[in-house]
Motif scaffolding. Structure first.
Motif, PDB file in Angstrom:
ATOM      1  N   SER A   1       0.731  -1.259   0.023  1.00 23.66           N
ATOM      2  CA  SER A   1      -0.122  -0.018   0.009  1.00 23.66           C
ATOM      3  C   SER A   1       1.064   1.105   0.083  1.00 23.66           C
ATOM      4  O   SER A   1       0.431   2.296  -0.412  1.00 23.66           O
ATOM      5  CB  SER A   1      -0.832   0.086   1.292  1.00 23.66           C
ATOM      6  OG  SER A   1      -0.209   0.012   2.572  1.00 23.66           O
ATOM      7  N   LYS A   2       2.039   1.118   0.464  1.00 21.56           N
ATOM      8  CA  LYS A   2       3.154   2.268   0.351  1.00 21.56           C
ATOM      9  C   LYS A   2       3.345   2.630  -0.974  1.00 21.56           C
ATOM     10  O   LYS A   2       4.216   3.668  -1.071  1.00 21.56           O
ATOM     11  CB  LYS A   2       4.169   1.905   1.300  1.00 21.56           C
ATOM     12  CG  LYS A   2       4.092   1.774   2.644  1.00 21.56           C
ATOM     13  CD  LYS A   2       5.359   1.207   3.169  1.00 21.56           C
ATOM     14  CE  LYS A   2       5.020   0.841   4.701  1.00 21.56           C
ATOM     15  NZ  LYS A   2       6.142  -0.024   5.481  1.00 21.56           N
ATOM     16  N   LEU A   3       3.029   2.005  -2.069  1.00 17.63           N
ATOM     17  CA  LEU A   3       3.562   2.187  -3.393  1.00 17.63           C
ATOM     18  C   LEU A   3       2.774   3.450  -4.114  1.00 17.63           C
ATOM     19  O   LEU A   3       3.186   4.043  -4.875  1.00 17.63           O
ATOM     20  CB  LEU A   3       3.354   1.018  -4.273  1.00 17.63           C
ATOM     21  CG  LEU A   3       4.697  -0.157  -4.311  1.00 17.63           C
ATOM     22  CD1 LEU A   3       4.561  -1.503  -4.600  1.00 17.63           C
ATOM     23  CD2 LEU A   3       5.640   0.422  -4.951  1.00 17.63           C
ATOM     24  N   TYR A   4       1.440   3.622  -3.415  1.00 19.41           N
ATOM     25  CA  TYR A   4       0.635   4.538  -4.109  1.00 19.41           C
ATOM     26  C   TYR A   4       1.578   5.917  -4.091  1.00 19.41           C
ATOM     27  O   TYR A   4       1.346   6.595  -5.326  1.00 19.41           O
ATOM     28  CB  TYR A   4      -0.706   4.723  -3.422  1.00 19.41           C
ATOM     29  CG  TYR A   4      -1.371   3.306  -3.900  1.00 19.41           C
ATOM     30  CD1 TYR A   4      -1.959   3.086  -5.068  1.00 19.41           C
ATOM     31  CD2 TYR A   4      -1.770   2.449  -2.830  1.00 19.41           C
ATOM     32  CE1 TYR A   4      -2.571   1.889  -5.307  1.00 19.41           C
ATOM     33  CE2 TYR A   4      -2.508   1.327  -2.815  1.00 19.41           C
ATOM     34  CZ  TYR A   4      -2.850   1.051  -4.252  1.00 19.41           C
ATOM     35  OH  TYR A   4      -3.416   0.014  -4.446  1.00 19.41           O
ATOM     36  N   GLU A   5       1.934   6.241  -3.210  1.00 17.76           N
ATOM     37  CA  GLU A   5       2.606   7.595  -3.120  1.00 17.76           C
ATOM     38  C   GLU A   5       3.765   7.801  -4.218  1.00 17.76           C
ATOM     39  O   GLU A   5       3.884   8.646  -4.996  1.00 17.76           O
ATOM     40  CB  GLU A   5       3.284   7.893  -1.938  1.00 17.76           C
ATOM     41  CG  GLU A   5       3.899   9.001  -1.472  1.00 17.76           C
ATOM     42  CD  GLU A   5       4.752   9.105  -0.181  1.00 17.76           C
ATOM     43  OE1 GLU A   5       4.845   8.013   0.358  1.00 17.76           O
ATOM     44  OE2 GLU A   5       5.594  10.011  -0.268  1.00 17.76           O
ATOM     45  N   LYS A   6       4.458   6.537  -4.470  1.00 13.35           N
ATOM     46  CA  LYS A   6       5.668   6.631  -5.183  1.00 13.35           C
ATOM     47  C   LYS A   6       5.081   6.367  -6.726  1.00 13.35           C
ATOM     48  O   LYS A   6       5.768   6.900  -7.640  1.00 13.35           O
ATOM     49  CB  LYS A   6       6.382   5.269  -4.949  1.00 13.35           C
ATOM     50  CG  LYS A   6       7.025   4.947  -3.635  1.00 13.35           C
ATOM     51  CD  LYS A   6       7.860   6.026  -3.283  1.00 13.35           C
ATOM     52  CE  LYS A   6       8.198   6.125  -1.711  1.00 13.35           C
ATOM     53  NZ  LYS A   6       8.882   7.143  -1.194  1.00 13.35           N
ATOM     54  N   MET A   7       3.939   5.840  -6.982  1.00  8.12           N
ATOM     55  CA  MET A   7       3.260   5.645  -8.039  1.00  8.12           C
ATOM     56  C   MET A   7       2.821   7.307  -8.568  1.00  8.12           C
ATOM     57  O   MET A   7       2.848   7.493  -9.903  1.00  8.12           O
ATOM     58  CB  MET A   7       1.929   4.828  -8.398  1.00  8.12           C
ATOM     59  CG  MET A   7       2.518   3.403  -7.853  1.00  8.12           C
ATOM     60  SD  MET A   7       1.272   2.366  -7.376  1.00  8.12           S
ATOM     61  CE  MET A   7       0.191   1.921  -8.850  1.00  8.12           C
ATOM     62  N   ALA A   8       2.088   7.773  -7.672  1.00  7.60           N
ATOM     63  CA  ALA A   8       1.957   9.251  -7.957  1.00  7.60           C
ATOM     64  C   ALA A   8       3.025  10.041  -8.513  1.00  7.60           C
ATOM     65  O   ALA A   8       2.842  10.822  -9.375  1.00  7.60           O
ATOM     66  CB  ALA A   8       1.149  10.004  -6.783  1.00  7.60           C
ATOM     67  N   GLN A   9       4.106  10.011  -7.754  1.00  4.26           N
ATOM     68  CA  GLN A   9       5.500  10.718  -8.094  1.00  4.26           C
ATOM     69  C   GLN A   9       5.930  10.429  -9.368  1.00  4.26           C
ATOM     70  O   GLN A   9       6.451  10.997 -10.103  1.00  4.26           O
ATOM     71  CB  GLN A   9       6.372  10.368  -6.841  1.00  4.26           C
ATOM     72  CG  GLN A   9       6.092  11.128  -5.699  1.00  4.26           C
ATOM     73  CD  GLN A   9       6.974  10.650  -4.622  1.00  4.26           C
ATOM     74  OE1 GLN A   9       7.827   9.613  -4.543  1.00  4.26           O
ATOM     75  NE2 GLN A   9       6.539  11.109  -3.297  1.00  4.26           N
ATOM     76  N   ALA A  10       5.573   9.101  -9.969  1.00  4.77           N
ATOM     77  CA  ALA A  10       6.052   8.595 -11.067  1.00  4.77           C
ATOM     78  C   ALA A  10       5.219   8.923 -12.235  1.00  4.77           C
ATOM     79  O   ALA A  10       5.370   8.995 -13.306  1.00  4.77           O
ATOM     80  CB  ALA A  10       6.183   6.987 -11.181  1.00  4.77           C
TER      81      ALA A  10
ATOM     82  N   GLN B   1      -5.245   9.091  -0.443  1.00  4.76           N
ATOM     83  CA  GLN B   1      -4.207  10.078   0.021  1.00  4.76           C
ATOM     84  C   GLN B   1      -3.154  10.582  -0.930  1.00  4.76           C
ATOM     85  O   GLN B   1      -2.759  11.493  -1.000  1.00  4.76           O
ATOM     86  CB  GLN B   1      -3.367   9.485   1.299  1.00  4.76           C
ATOM     87  CG  GLN B   1      -4.239   9.612   2.528  1.00  4.76           C
ATOM     88  CD  GLN B   1      -3.636   8.994   3.954  1.00  4.76           C
ATOM     89  OE1 GLN B   1      -2.380   8.764   3.493  1.00  4.76           O
ATOM     90  NE2 GLN B   1      -4.377   8.722   4.649  1.00  4.76           N
ATOM     91  N   SER B   2      -2.863   9.484  -1.905  1.00  8.70           N
ATOM     92  CA  SER B   2      -2.015  10.004  -2.840  1.00  8.70           C
ATOM     93  C   SER B   2      -2.420  10.532  -4.183  1.00  8.70           C
ATOM     94  O   SER B   2      -2.131  10.655  -5.241  1.00  8.70           O
ATOM     95  CB  SER B   2      -1.139   8.637  -3.158  1.00  8.70           C
ATOM     96  OG  SER B   2      -0.500   8.305  -2.098  1.00  8.70           O
ATOM     97  N   ASN B   3      -3.991  10.742  -4.231  1.00  9.24           N
ATOM     98  CA  ASN B   3      -4.725  11.321  -5.281  1.00  9.24           C
ATOM     99  C   ASN B   3      -4.614  10.524  -6.410  1.00  9.24           C
ATOM    100  O   ASN B   3      -4.681  10.689  -7.637  1.00  9.24           O
ATOM    101  CB  ASN B   3      -4.260  12.764  -5.694  1.00  9.24           C
ATOM    102  CG  ASN B   3      -4.564  13.678  -4.594  1.00  9.24           C
ATOM    103  OD1 ASN B   3      -5.846  13.831  -4.259  1.00  9.24           O
ATOM    104  ND2 ASN B   3      -3.586  14.149  -4.052  1.00  9.24           N
ATOM    105  N   ILE B   4      -4.480   9.045  -6.383  1.00  9.49           N
ATOM    106  CA  ILE B   4      -4.596   8.027  -7.521  1.00  9.49           C
ATOM    107  C   ILE B   4      -5.957   7.566  -7.711  1.00  9.49           C
ATOM    108  O   ILE B   4      -6.755   7.010  -6.775  1.00  9.49           O
ATOM    109  CB  ILE B   4      -3.665   7.006  -7.110  1.00  9.49           C
ATOM    110  CG1 ILE B   4      -2.068   7.401  -7.102  1.00  9.49           C
ATOM    111  CG2 ILE B   4      -3.844   5.744  -8.259  1.00  9.49           C
ATOM    112  CD1 ILE B   4      -1.206   6.975  -8.184  1.00  9.49           C
ATOM    113  N   ASN B   5      -6.467   7.795  -8.612  1.00  8.61           N
ATOM    114  CA  ASN B   5      -7.735   7.122  -9.034  1.00  8.61           C
ATOM    115  C   ASN B   5      -7.817   5.604  -9.037  1.00  8.61           C
ATOM    116  O   ASN B   5      -6.906   5.246  -9.452  1.00  8.61           O
ATOM    117  CB  ASN B   5      -8.597   7.639 -10.283  1.00  8.61           C
ATOM    118  CG  ASN B   5      -8.604   9.297 -10.540  1.00  8.61           C
ATOM    119  OD1 ASN B   5      -9.115   9.861  -9.703  1.00  8.61           O
ATOM    120  ND2 ASN B   5      -7.943   9.843 -11.630  1.00  8.61           N
TER     121      ASN B   5
END
Ligand SMILES: [Fe+2]
Length: 310
Positions: free
Chosen positions: A239-248, A268-272
């Motif tokens: 679940s910690k990957l979403y933040e990194k995905m948004a940054q990518a 929280q990471s604004n990923i749909n």
């Protein structure tokens, strides 16, 4: 075709559809071979790992090595479905989608795939591997308590051939979806939902209220870059990957299913997040494989919606 020929075709098909590409799959197998060769105590090494890149897909029992004319195929198989096969009669082979036996015990092994796919979408490989490593060991511990052989034992007692085909089928669903979404301009989540809802397996799921749904975002949201990072590779990643995905630069993720913890982190990471549906997405991948088994009668059970594309 006999049981082993069906299995070999499944592995070959899974490799061809692998989002990493065939060369990367070969490298993955080479790394296993190196590890094996350097081991002092080889007794308990799973030698199938040297040939089969999807250890959650296995032949679990061959009761009679015969020509297969009728297959009972289900998404989750228990002793109940084995007895069902007996009641139906004439079933030569039973196939489960979700892993059983040693396939279940090795579920975590296929999850390394996710790090490579995340890297293709721009997440640095060190970050993807680091976060996945933690999650892979969590999943390995999680499946440790299972009664792995329960269904396998039932198949042995009733004399059925049994196998499970998990990541090989999920790879087919993932590559189908990737191709479908990359060949068109998709602006909003609403547009994406409409495309998913046209896929026959999802359309049928909608009849029972289980079709594609938006878990994070609204139908008016822009999709941004759509990633197929959660369709294949064992089970949910970190679940910690979403933040990194948004940054990518990833804007939207399509998944089969999602836990509440993962949903919150994505939000929280604004990923749909668009969840296509679990049984319908599994059915899609299974159907793409079953279309290759010409002349074999298929009895779908346990959540499989059979749709033929040939
Ligand atoms: Fe599944």
């Amino acid at each position: 075709m006999k049981t082993k020929e069906i299995f070999d075709l499944a592995i070959k098909t899974g490799i061809e559809a692998d989002l990493r590409g065939e060369k990367e799959v070969e490298k993955f197998l080479q790394r296993k071979k190196k590890k094996y060769e350097s081991m002092k105590d080889k007794e308990f090494f799973d030698v199938e790992a040297l040939e089969n890149p999807y250890l959650d897909s296995r032949i679990l029992h061959i009761a009679e090595d015969k020509e297969i004319k009728k297959i009972l195929f289900g998404i989750d198989l228990t002793t109940a479905e084995i007895i069902l096969a007996k009641e139906l009669g004439g079933v030569d082979l039973i196939i489960s989608h979700h892993p059983l036996g040693k396939g279940l015990a090795h579920l975590a092994d296929v999850m390394a795939l996710q790090a490579d796919v995340l890297n293709q979408y721009g997440v640095p490989i060190n970050v993807a591997e680091g976060l996945m490593r933690e999650r892979i060991s969590e999943v390995a511990r999680g499946v440790n308590s299972a009664n792995h052989q329960r269904t396998v034992d039932a198949a042995k007692l009733l004399g059925f051939n049994l196998m499970c085909l998990h990541t090989v089928c999920d790879n087919l669903a993932a590559s189908f979806l990737k191709e479908l979404i990359e060949k068109q301009e998709i602006e909003t989540i609403g547009d994406l939902l409409a495309i998913l809802r046209k896929i026959p397996e999802h359309k049928k799921a909608m009849e029972i209220g289980a079709g594609p749904k938006v878990f994070v975002g609204t139908e008016d949201n822009s999709c941004g870059k759509i990633a197929i990072t959660e369709i294949t590779g064992g089970t949910e990643g970190s679940s910690k990957l979403y933040e990194k995905m948004a940054q990518a630069g990833i804007g939207t993720v399509i998944g089969m299913h999602q836990s509440e913890e993962h949903r919150k982190q994505a939000e929280q990471s604004n990923i749909n997040v668009v969840i296509a549906g679990h049984m319908s997405s599994d059915s899609l991948g299974i159907n793409l494989f079953l279309d290759k088994l010409e002349g074999i009668e298929i009895i779908p059970c346990s959540g499989l919606t059979r749709v033929s594309r040939i």
